[in-house]
Design a protein around this motif. Structure first.
Motif, mmCIF file in Angstrom:
data_model
loop_
_atom_site.group_PDB
_atom_site.id
_atom_site.type_symbol
_atom_site.label_atom_id
_atom_site.label_comp_id
_atom_site.label_asym_id
_atom_site.label_seq_id
_atom_site.Cartn_x
_atom_site.Cartn_y
_atom_site.Cartn_z
ATOM 1 N N ALA A 137 29.367 34.580 39.097
ATOM 2 C CA ALA A 137 30.464 34.789 40.051
ATOM 3 C C ALA A 137 31.173 36.108 39.763
ATOM 4 C CB ALA A 137 31.454 33.624 39.970
ATOM 5 N N LEU A 183 31.409 39.356 42.229
ATOM 6 C CA LEU A 183 32.708 39.891 42.651
ATOM 7 C C LEU A 183 32.841 41.378 42.326
ATOM 8 C CD1 LEU A 183 34.903 36.854 41.569
ATOM 9 C CD2 LEU A 183 34.712 37.735 43.913
ATOM 10 N N ASN A 231 37.412 30.452 42.130
ATOM 11 C CA ASN A 231 37.000 30.032 43.467
ATOM 12 C C ASN A 231 35.499 30.207 43.682
ATOM 13 O OD1 ASN A 231 39.670 29.425 44.018
ATOM 14 N ND2 ASN A 231 40.058 31.344 45.109
ATOM 15 N N ARG A 232 34.949 31.303 43.199
ATOM 16 C CA ARG A 232 33.528 31.584 43.409
ATOM 17 C C ARG A 232 32.645 30.706 42.527
ATOM 18 N NH1 ARG A 232 30.496 36.343 45.237
ATOM 19 N NH2 ARG A 232 32.336 36.635 46.529
ATOM 20 N N SER A 233 33.077 30.473 41.292
ATOM 21 C CA SER A 233 32.219 29.742 40.336
ATOM 22 C C SER A 233 32.413 28.234 40.378
ATOM 23 C CB SER A 233 32.496 30.228 38.910
ATOM 24 O OG SER A 233 33.797 29.830 38.485
#
Length: 194
Positions: free
Chosen positions: A22, A26, A42-44
């Protein structure tokens, strides 16, 4: 009927991989500024608490992700001559810094310098292996008899790679292939290398 429990090391490894993937994504998409701990979370899908359990701060996460996912191929040229090896290496380094990933590297460098913990991570996880590689080029030249062993390799390498780093941190145009040749020739001639 027993339920299988995932071993902690496997779970930890999967969590680490998710965070680093992630973070690398990013950074590749929006640079270091886009790589906040909230964005990584949020991404991971990994909680902030867990992220901070494994890394002291976001810069350390970014350094690890960069080192494992975005760093360039560290293979060294072997042209058969010290001049050829260093000309090619300086060209590669300069081209790398001119790339989008090289821009993220510059952002990491600038930010890590201001944070003692991240600075140490940056040195041990990113720079140390690169410096060892460059020293291998020098040692190879010494073993081939092209360079006198009493020449201080750190000084010689600082002289060769200093202009590349200076241009990187000052935001100026990076070193061209012709300039790489001039830098290497000037340093080696100045050190009495034929």
């Amino acid at each position: 009927m027993s339920s299988a429990v995932e071993p902690v090391s496997t779970r930890s490894s999967r969590t680490r991989r998710a965070v680093l993937d992630a973070t690398a994504a990013l950074m590749a998409e929006g640079g270091l500024t886009a790589t906040t701990v909230d964005a990584i979370r949020n991404r991971s899908g990994v909680s902030k608490t867990t992220i901070y359990k494994h890394w002291p701060n976001r810069l350390c996460v970014a350094v690890d992700a960069f080192a494992e996912r975005l760093a360039s191929d560290a293979s060294l040229p072997d042209t058969g001559t010290v001049r050829g090896d260093f000309r090619e290496q300086i060209r590669r380094v300069s081209a790398y810094y001119a790339s989008p990933v090289g821009s993220v590297f510059a952002q990491l460098l600038a930010n890590a310098i201001q944070d003692p913990v991240a600075s140490e991570w940056f040195q041990t996880r990113l720079l140390a292996s690169r410096q060892r590689g460059i020293h291998q080029l020098w040692d190879r030249a010494v073993s081939r008899g092209e360079v006198r062993s009493e020449i201080d390799p750190d000084l010689a390498l600082d002289l060769m790679f200093g202009p590349v780093m200076w241009r990187l941190v000052s935001g100026r145009r990076l070193v061209t292939a012709d300039e790489a040749d001039t830098i290497v020739d000037s340093v080696l001639n100045g050190l009495g290398v034929t």
